[in-house]
Design a protein around this motif. Structure first.
Motif, PDB file in Angstrom:
ATOM      1  N   GLY A  32       0.386  -0.804   0.276  1.00 45.90           N
ATOM      2  CA  GLY A  32      -0.147  -0.158  -0.422  1.00 45.90           C
ATOM      3  C   GLY A  32       1.087   1.510   0.154  1.00 45.90           C
ATOM      4  O   GLY A  32       0.490   1.878   0.137  1.00 45.90           O
ATOM      5  N   TYR A  33       1.964   1.180  -0.157  1.00 45.33           N
ATOM      6  CA  TYR A  33       3.382   2.502  -0.012  1.00 45.33           C
ATOM      7  C   TYR A  33       3.043   2.470  -0.941  1.00 45.33           C
ATOM      8  O   TYR A  33       3.142   1.474  -2.459  1.00 45.33           O
ATOM      9  CB  TYR A  33       4.542   2.337   0.856  1.00 45.33           C
ATOM     10  CG  TYR A  33       3.988   2.142   2.376  1.00 45.33           C
ATOM     11  CD1 TYR A  33       4.007   3.235   2.904  1.00 45.33           C
ATOM     12  CD2 TYR A  33       4.675   0.737   2.884  1.00 45.33           C
ATOM     13  CE1 TYR A  33       3.815   3.099   4.253  1.00 45.33           C
ATOM     14  CE2 TYR A  33       4.634   0.535   4.610  1.00 45.33           C
ATOM     15  CZ  TYR A  33       4.378   2.172   5.175  1.00 45.33           C
ATOM     16  OH  TYR A  33       4.218   2.430   6.234  1.00 45.33           O
ATOM     17  N   ASP A  34       3.503   3.425  -1.938  1.00 43.46           N
ATOM     18  CA  ASP A  34       4.421   3.912  -3.433  1.00 43.46           C
ATOM     19  C   ASP A  34       5.448   2.918  -3.890  1.00 43.46           C
ATOM     20  O   ASP A  34       5.997   2.661  -2.752  1.00 43.46           O
ATOM     21  CB  ASP A  34       4.603   5.767  -2.900  1.00 43.46           C
ATOM     22  CG  ASP A  34       3.517   6.490  -3.013  1.00 43.46           C
ATOM     23  OD1 ASP A  34       2.633   6.404  -3.348  1.00 43.46           O
ATOM     24  OD2 ASP A  34       4.292   7.360  -2.488  1.00 43.46           O
ATOM     25  N   SER A  35       5.165   3.185  -4.853  1.00 44.93           N
ATOM     26  CA  SER A  35       6.553   2.166  -5.622  1.00 44.93           C
ATOM     27  C   SER A  35       7.679   1.812  -5.143  1.00 44.93           C
ATOM     28  O   SER A  35       7.896   3.156  -5.408  1.00 44.93           O
ATOM     29  CB  SER A  35       6.564   1.393  -7.499  1.00 44.93           C
ATOM     30  OG  SER A  35       6.264   3.225  -7.628  1.00 44.93           O
ATOM     31  N   LEU A  36       9.110   1.390  -5.076  1.00 47.51           N
ATOM     32  CA  LEU A  36       9.917   1.723  -5.271  1.00 47.51           C
ATOM     33  C   LEU A  36      10.567   2.537  -6.275  1.00 47.51           C
ATOM     34  O   LEU A  36      10.564   1.456  -7.409  1.00 47.51           O
ATOM     35  CB  LEU A  36      10.836   0.641  -3.952  1.00 47.51           C
ATOM     36  CG  LEU A  36      10.516   0.597  -2.658  1.00 47.51           C
ATOM     37  CD1 LEU A  36      11.083  -0.547  -2.062  1.00 47.51           C
ATOM     38  CD2 LEU A  36      10.594   1.504  -1.966  1.00 47.51           C
ATOM     39  N   LYS A  37      12.115   3.108  -6.290  1.00 49.59           N
ATOM     40  CA  LYS A  37      12.351   3.725  -7.456  1.00 49.59           C
ATOM     41  C   LYS A  37      13.690   3.725  -6.452  1.00 49.59           C
ATOM     42  O   LYS A  37      14.075   5.229  -6.591  1.00 49.59           O
ATOM     43  CB  LYS A  37      11.837   4.862  -8.150  1.00 49.59           C
ATOM     44  CG  LYS A  37      11.127   4.848  -8.631  1.00 49.59           C
ATOM     45  CD  LYS A  37      10.414   5.810  -9.655  1.00 49.59           C
ATOM     46  CE  LYS A  37       8.552   5.504  -9.731  1.00 49.59           C
ATOM     47  NZ  LYS A  37       7.608   6.093  -9.010  1.00 49.59           N
ATOM     48  N   LEU A  38      14.164   2.788  -6.236  1.00 51.47           N
ATOM     49  CA  LEU A  38      15.500   3.016  -5.237  1.00 51.47           C
ATOM     50  C   LEU A  38      16.672   2.164  -6.464  1.00 51.47           C
ATOM     51  O   LEU A  38      16.368   1.102  -7.260  1.00 51.47           O
ATOM     52  CB  LEU A  38      15.356   2.224  -4.492  1.00 51.47           C
ATOM     53  CG  LEU A  38      14.102   2.542  -3.002  1.00 51.47           C
ATOM     54  CD1 LEU A  38      14.565   1.426  -2.185  1.00 51.47           C
ATOM     55  CD2 LEU A  38      15.195   4.188  -2.657  1.00 51.47           C
ATOM     56  N   LYS A  39      18.012   2.631  -6.376  1.00 47.24           N
ATOM     57  CA  LYS A  39      19.407   1.841  -7.004  1.00 47.24           C
ATOM     58  C   LYS A  39      20.079   1.737  -5.712  1.00 47.24           C
ATOM     59  O   LYS A  39      19.866   2.743  -4.221  1.00 47.24           O
ATOM     60  CB  LYS A  39      19.752   2.683  -7.407  1.00 47.24           C
ATOM     61  CG  LYS A  39      20.807   2.445  -8.329  1.00 47.24           C
ATOM     62  CD  LYS A  39      21.383   3.235  -9.465  1.00 47.24           C
ATOM     63  CE  LYS A  39      22.690   2.592 -10.228  1.00 47.24           C
ATOM     64  NZ  LYS A  39      23.574   3.424 -10.732  1.00 47.24           N
ATOM     65  N   ALA A  40      21.005   0.465  -5.927  1.00 49.65           N
ATOM     66  CA  ALA A  40      21.798   0.378  -4.272  1.00 49.65           C
ATOM     67  C   ALA A  40      22.845  -1.061  -4.931  1.00 49.65           C
ATOM     68  O   ALA A  40      22.276  -2.076  -5.919  1.00 49.65           O
ATOM     69  CB  ALA A  40      20.570  -0.182  -3.640  1.00 49.65           C
ATOM     70  N   ASP A  41      24.424  -0.940  -3.739  1.00 46.17           N
ATOM     71  CA  ASP A  41      24.541  -2.371  -4.146  1.00 46.17           C
ATOM     72  C   ASP A  41      24.247  -3.205  -3.364  1.00 46.17           C
ATOM     73  O   ASP A  41      24.551  -4.485  -4.447  1.00 46.17           O
ATOM     74  CB  ASP A  41      26.152  -1.834  -4.195  1.00 46.17           C
ATOM     75  CG  ASP A  41      26.230  -0.368  -4.093  1.00 46.17           C
ATOM     76  OD1 ASP A  41      27.017  -0.549  -5.610  1.00 46.17           O
ATOM     77  OD2 ASP A  41      26.578   0.495  -3.129  1.00 46.17           O
ATOM     78  N   ILE A  42      23.206  -3.121  -2.374  1.00 48.01           N
ATOM     79  CA  ILE A  42      23.335  -4.569  -1.622  1.00 48.01           C
ATOM     80  C   ILE A  42      21.852  -4.426  -1.442  1.00 48.01           C
ATOM     81  O   ILE A  42      21.712  -2.750  -1.074  1.00 48.01           O
ATOM     82  CB  ILE A  42      24.176  -4.742  -0.719  1.00 48.01           C
ATOM     83  CG1 ILE A  42      25.756  -4.592  -0.662  1.00 48.01           C
ATOM     84  CG2 ILE A  42      24.050  -5.686   0.615  1.00 48.01           C
ATOM     85  CD1 ILE A  42      26.379  -3.888   0.037  1.00 48.01           C
ATOM     86  N   VAL A  43      21.303  -5.296  -1.099  1.00 48.60           N
ATOM     87  CA  VAL A  43      19.804  -5.521  -0.931  1.00 48.60           C
ATOM     88  C   VAL A  43      19.897  -6.927   0.292  1.00 48.60           C
ATOM     89  O   VAL A  43      20.521  -8.186  -0.314  1.00 48.60           O
ATOM     90  CB  VAL A  43      18.985  -5.824  -2.563  1.00 48.60           C
ATOM     91  CG1 VAL A  43      17.174  -5.971  -1.317  1.00 48.60           C
ATOM     92  CG2 VAL A  43      19.094  -5.005  -3.044  1.00 48.60           C
ATOM     93  N   THR A  44      19.487  -6.270   1.385  1.00 49.46           N
ATOM     94  CA  THR A  44      18.988  -7.711   2.366  1.00 49.46           C
ATOM     95  C   THR A  44      17.759  -7.665   2.387  1.00 49.46           C
ATOM     96  O   THR A  44      16.588  -7.009   2.301  1.00 49.46           O
ATOM     97  CB  THR A  44      19.685  -6.857   3.919  1.00 49.46           C
ATOM     98  OG1 THR A  44      19.054  -5.918   4.508  1.00 49.46           O
ATOM     99  CG2 THR A  44      20.910  -7.287   3.703  1.00 49.46           C
ATOM    100  N   VAL A  45      17.317  -9.006   2.700  1.00 48.20           N
ATOM    101  CA  VAL A  45      15.833  -9.553   2.631  1.00 48.20           C
ATOM    102  C   VAL A  45      16.133 -10.468   3.821  1.00 48.20           C
ATOM    103  O   VAL A  45      16.557 -11.018   4.607  1.00 48.20           O
ATOM    104  CB  VAL A  45      14.851 -10.549   1.697  1.00 48.20           C
ATOM    105  CG1 VAL A  45      14.147 -11.315   1.676  1.00 48.20           C
ATOM    106  CG2 VAL A  45      16.135 -10.049   0.026  1.00 48.20           C
TER     107      VAL A  45
END
Length: 141
Positions: A32-45
């Motif tokens: 329900g939040y706005d869509s993400l428009k991000l850039k990153a080297d690392i993503v953690t889940v």
């Protein structure tokens, strides 16, 4: 260091000349939040759920971390600590991985979808934490 909250459990950590990290990118259609428009080297889940695992929403990612362990990427030391995320006692228990990011001595802990008190062993595994990123459950508000 710059820390930005994008909603739910998603944060971006940036520091000059070091890797950028995005934690728990969400699927905006289910959260329900706005869509993400991000850039990153690392993503953690922290765990495999729509609110925490939409890695395709983050562009430029060279490393995706989905569980416990120790990692050094782009000058950032990352420690993933496995926790029992939802308090069930059987094998169907949903798991949660919390992460500690060490940016040249400044440590940031992202607790993911944690919804129980950490054990003493889990607390000790975190080490010294300067900043804690905590998602407060809606029913706790």
């Amino acid at each position: 260091m710059e820390i930005t909250w994008y909603g739910h459990s998603c944060f971006r950590l940036t520091e000059r000349s070091m890797a950028t990290v995005v934690t728990d990118p969400y699927d905006h259609s289910s959260i329900g939040y706005d869509s993400l428009k991000l850039k990153a080297d690392i993503v953690t889940v922290s765990h495999d759920a729509d609110g925490h695992n939409n890695t395709s929403a983050v562009k430029g990612t060279s490393h995706v971390i989905t569980g416990p362990g120790e990692f050094e990427i782009g000058g950032v030391f990352i420690t993933g600590v496995q926790t029992n995320g939802h308090g069930k006692k059987d094998d169907s228990e949903l798991r949660n991985t919390l992460y500690v990011f060490d940016y040249d001595g400044i440590t940031v802990a992202h607790l993911g979808d944690l919804d129980k008190v950490l054990t003493q062993t889990e607390v000790e595994a975190l080490g010294t934490v300067n900043v804690a990123l905590v998602r407060l459950a809606a029913e706790a508000v």
